[in-house]
Motif scaffolding. Structure first.
Motif, PDB file in Angstrom:
ATOM      1  N   ASP A  57      -2.158 124.042  53.703  1.00 14.92           N
ATOM      2  CA  ASP A  57      -0.805 124.709  53.716  1.00 14.92           C
ATOM      3  C   ASP A  57      -0.528 124.780  55.136  1.00 14.92           C
ATOM      4  OD1 ASP A  57      -0.311 125.015  51.169  1.00 14.92           O
ATOM      5  OD2 ASP A  57      -1.301 126.780  50.920  1.00 14.92           O
ATOM      6  N   ASP A  58      -1.496 125.237  56.031  1.00 17.35           N
ATOM      7  CA  ASP A  58      -1.199 125.560  57.471  1.00 17.35           C
ATOM      8  C   ASP A  58      -1.150 124.035  58.288  1.00 17.35           C
ATOM      9  OD1 ASP A  58      -3.672 124.799  57.472  1.00 17.35           O
ATOM     10  OD2 ASP A  58      -4.644 126.629  58.237  1.00 17.35           O
ATOM     11  N   GLY A  59      -1.376 123.055  57.790  1.00 10.34           N
ATOM     12  CA  GLY A  59      -1.195 121.627  58.299  1.00 10.34           C
ATOM     13  C   GLY A  59      -2.200 121.275  59.009  1.00 10.34           C
ATOM     14  N   ALA A  60      -3.046 121.944  59.956  1.00 13.79           N
ATOM     15  CA  ALA A  60      -3.947 121.346  60.691  1.00 13.79           C
ATOM     16  C   ALA A  60      -5.368 121.757  60.126  1.00 13.79           C
ATOM     17  CB  ALA A  60      -3.846 121.838  62.153  1.00 13.79           C
ATOM     18  N   VAL A  61      -6.414 121.015  60.458  1.00 14.10           N
ATOM     19  CA  VAL A  61      -7.744 121.218  60.041  1.00 14.10           C
ATOM     20  C   VAL A  61      -8.600 120.713  61.237  1.00 14.10           C
ATOM     21  CG1 VAL A  61      -9.505 120.367  58.341  1.00 14.10           C
ATOM     22  CG2 VAL A  61      -7.171 120.405  57.717  1.00 14.10           C
ATOM     23  N   THR A  62      -9.545 121.571  61.713  1.00 14.14           N
ATOM     24  CA  THR A  62     -10.612 121.233  62.805  1.00 14.14           C
ATOM     25  C   THR A  62     -11.319 120.193  62.353  1.00 14.14           C
ATOM     26  OG1 THR A  62     -12.466 122.831  61.940  1.00 14.14           O
ATOM     27  CG2 THR A  62     -10.520 123.767  63.443  1.00 14.14           C
ATOM     28  N   MET A  63     -11.705 119.349  63.289  1.00  9.49           N
ATOM     29  CA  MET A  63     -12.578 118.131  63.197  1.00  9.49           C
ATOM     30  C   MET A  63     -13.936 118.545  62.337  1.00  9.49           C
ATOM     31  SD  MET A  63     -10.713 115.721  64.420  1.00  9.49           S
ATOM     32  CE  MET A  63      -9.331 116.609  64.166  1.00  9.49           C
ATOM     33  N   THR A  64     -14.495 119.561  62.878  1.00  6.97           N
ATOM     34  CA  THR A  64     -15.888 119.974  61.907  1.00  6.97           C
ATOM     35  C   THR A  64     -15.344 120.149  60.773  1.00  6.97           C
ATOM     36  OG1 THR A  64     -16.733 120.903  63.947  1.00  6.97           O
ATOM     37  CG2 THR A  64     -17.688 121.585  61.959  1.00  6.97           C
ATOM     38  N   GLU A  65     -14.406 120.966  60.169  1.00  4.99           N
ATOM     39  CA  GLU A  65     -14.142 120.908  58.790  1.00  4.99           C
ATOM     40  C   GLU A  65     -13.685 119.976  58.033  1.00  4.99           C
ATOM     41  OE1 GLU A  65     -11.380 124.241  56.146  1.00  4.99           O
ATOM     42  OE2 GLU A  65     -11.145 124.253  58.366  1.00  4.99           O
ATOM     43  N   LEU A  66     -12.737 119.077  58.812  1.00  7.56           N
ATOM     44  CA  LEU A  66     -12.440 117.581  58.036  1.00  7.56           C
ATOM     45  C   LEU A  66     -13.685 116.834  57.886  1.00  7.56           C
ATOM     46  CD1 LEU A  66      -9.974 116.114  57.009  1.00  7.56           C
ATOM     47  CD2 LEU A  66      -9.800 115.315  59.611  1.00  7.56           C
ATOM     48  N   ARG A  68     -16.700 117.734  57.343  1.00 10.70           N
ATOM     49  CA  ARG A  68     -17.365 118.149  56.224  1.00 10.70           C
ATOM     50  C   ARG A  68     -16.662 117.931  54.841  1.00 10.70           C
ATOM     51  NH1 ARG A  68     -16.632 122.407  53.233  1.00 10.70           N
ATOM     52  NH2 ARG A  68     -15.179 123.294  54.498  1.00 10.70           N
ATOM     53  N   ILE A  69     -15.297 118.191  54.814  1.00  8.89           N
ATOM     54  CA  ILE A  69     -14.861 117.853  53.564  1.00  8.89           C
ATOM     55  C   ILE A  69     -14.552 116.577  53.242  1.00  8.89           C
ATOM     56  CG2 ILE A  69     -12.255 118.189  52.584  1.00  8.89           C
ATOM     57  CD1 ILE A  69     -11.837 120.612  54.209  1.00  8.89           C
ATOM     58  N   ALA A  70     -14.358 115.678  54.247  1.00  4.45           N
ATOM     59  CA  ALA A  70     -14.446 114.408  53.930  1.00  4.45           C
ATOM     60  C   ALA A  70     -15.970 113.552  53.983  1.00  4.45           C
ATOM     61  CB  ALA A  70     -13.639 113.647  54.993  1.00  4.45           C
ATOM     62  N   GLY A  71     -16.768 114.374  54.225  1.00  3.56           N
ATOM     63  CA  GLY A  71     -18.295 113.818  54.054  1.00  3.56           C
ATOM     64  C   GLY A  71     -18.421 112.618  55.010  1.00  3.56           C
ATOM     65  N   LEU A  72     -18.103 112.758  56.132  1.00  2.00           N
ATOM     66  CA  LEU A  72     -18.048 111.729  56.903  1.00  2.00           C
ATOM     67  C   LEU A  72     -18.851 112.117  58.394  1.00  2.00           C
ATOM     68  CD1 LEU A  72     -14.567 110.125  57.151  1.00  2.00           C
ATOM     69  CD2 LEU A  72     -16.595 109.226  56.363  1.00  2.00           C
ATOM     70  N   SER A  73     -19.706 111.511  58.985  1.00  2.33           N
ATOM     71  CA  SER A  73     -20.097 111.872  60.375  1.00  2.33           C
ATOM     72  C   SER A  73     -18.914 112.143  61.407  1.00  2.33           C
ATOM     73  CB  SER A  73     -21.051 111.022  60.998  1.00  2.33           C
ATOM     74  OG  SER A  73     -20.514 109.667  61.292  1.00  2.33           O
ATOM     75  N   ARG A  74     -19.032 113.004  62.388  1.00  2.00           N
ATOM     76  CA  ARG A  74     -18.125 113.161  63.570  1.00  2.00           C
ATOM     77  C   ARG A  74     -17.685 111.701  64.087  1.00  2.00           C
ATOM     78  NH1 ARG A  74     -16.586 118.570  65.207  1.00  2.00           N
ATOM     79  NH2 ARG A  74     -16.241 117.253  67.060  1.00  2.00           N
ATOM     80  N   SER A  78     -14.007 110.431  63.758  1.00  2.00           N
ATOM     81  CA  SER A  78     -13.099 110.298  64.969  1.00  2.00           C
ATOM     82  C   SER A  78     -12.808 108.844  64.907  1.00  2.00           C
ATOM     83  CB  SER A  78     -14.085 110.187  66.140  1.00  2.00           C
ATOM     84  OG  SER A  78     -13.378 109.986  67.231  1.00  2.00           O
ATOM     85  N   HIS A  79     -13.411 107.731  64.701  1.00  2.00           N
ATOM     86  CA  HIS A  79     -12.985 106.184  64.564  1.00  2.00           C
ATOM     87  C   HIS A  79     -12.069 106.293  63.500  1.00  2.00           C
ATOM     88  CE1 HIS A  79     -13.151 102.086  64.460  1.00  2.00           C
ATOM     89  NE2 HIS A  79     -13.348 101.999  63.235  1.00  2.00           N
ATOM     90  N   ALA A  80     -11.948 107.051  62.278  1.00  2.00           N
ATOM     91  CA  ALA A  80     -10.955 106.883  61.203  1.00  2.00           C
ATOM     92  C   ALA A  80      -9.697 107.416  61.788  1.00  2.00           C
ATOM     93  CB  ALA A  80     -11.238 107.454  59.920  1.00  2.00           C
ATOM     94  N   LEU A  81      -9.728 108.622  62.527  1.00  2.00           N
ATOM     95  CA  LEU A  81      -8.668 109.355  63.033  1.00  2.00           C
ATOM     96  C   LEU A  81      -7.828 108.526  64.171  1.00  2.00           C
ATOM     97  CD1 LEU A  81      -9.889 113.150  63.170  1.00  2.00           C
ATOM     98  CD2 LEU A  81      -8.088 111.955  61.506  1.00  2.00           C
TER      99      LEU A  81
END
Length: 156
Positions: A57-66, A68-74, A78-81
């Motif tokens: 709802d707030d629009g933005a998600v921190t990299m750490t949280e994203l 964790r949620i996406a199940g990806l390494s940082r 980063s590459h996907a983003l």
């Protein structure tokens, strides 16, 4: 020092349960990925990132949280983003309270891409996972996965 693991093996019944699980969790992402790529030019991992961002709802998600949620390494995140940002679907910004913390949010073009990709994804999820099951089996699957997920996510 880690505790020594038991050498207990899976019995035939356990193996009969486990092998289809392995097969399913390996094949489903591949099938979803191929279809999304073929139909809308977006892979499943990037679609999942965009869905996660859209659901906030707030629009933005921190990299750490994203991550964790996406199940990806940082680094994979980063590459996907980078790819999503190049296409104009996601933007990264510094957190207003801590400039060292990066956040990601969908752009209007990203929301439009999701509107295009979602029907493709939903149709395939229904076809491969939901439609073959009865309503009772769907409830069982939900219950089983809800029970198993905490152990998997805690092990990450």
């Amino acid at each position: 020092m880690t505790a020594q693991r038991s050498e207990r093996r899976l019995d035939d019944t356990e193996m009969a349960t486990w092998l289809p699980v392995i097969r399913f969790v390996q094949l489903l992402p591949q099938v979803l990925d191929r279809t999304l790529k073929d139909e809308v030019g977006l892979n499943h991992a990037r679609y999942a990132i965009m869905v996660t961002l859209a659901g906030r709802d707030d629009g933005a998600v921190t990299m750490t949280e994203l991550a964790r949620i996406a199940g990806l390494s940082r680094s994979r995140l980063s590459h996907a983003l980078d790819s999503l940002e190049e296409r104009g679907w996601v933007e990264r910004t510094s957190c207003s309270t801590d400039k060292r913390t990066l956040s990601a949010a969908l752009t209007p073009a990203g929301r439009e891409m999701l509107r295009t990709a979602a029907p493709v994804h939903v149709e395939q999820v229904r076809e491969l996972v939901l439609d073959p099951l009865t309503p009772a089996e769907r409830e069982q699957l939900q219950s089983i996965l809800t029970k198993l997920l905490p152990g998997v996510t805690a092990a990450l």
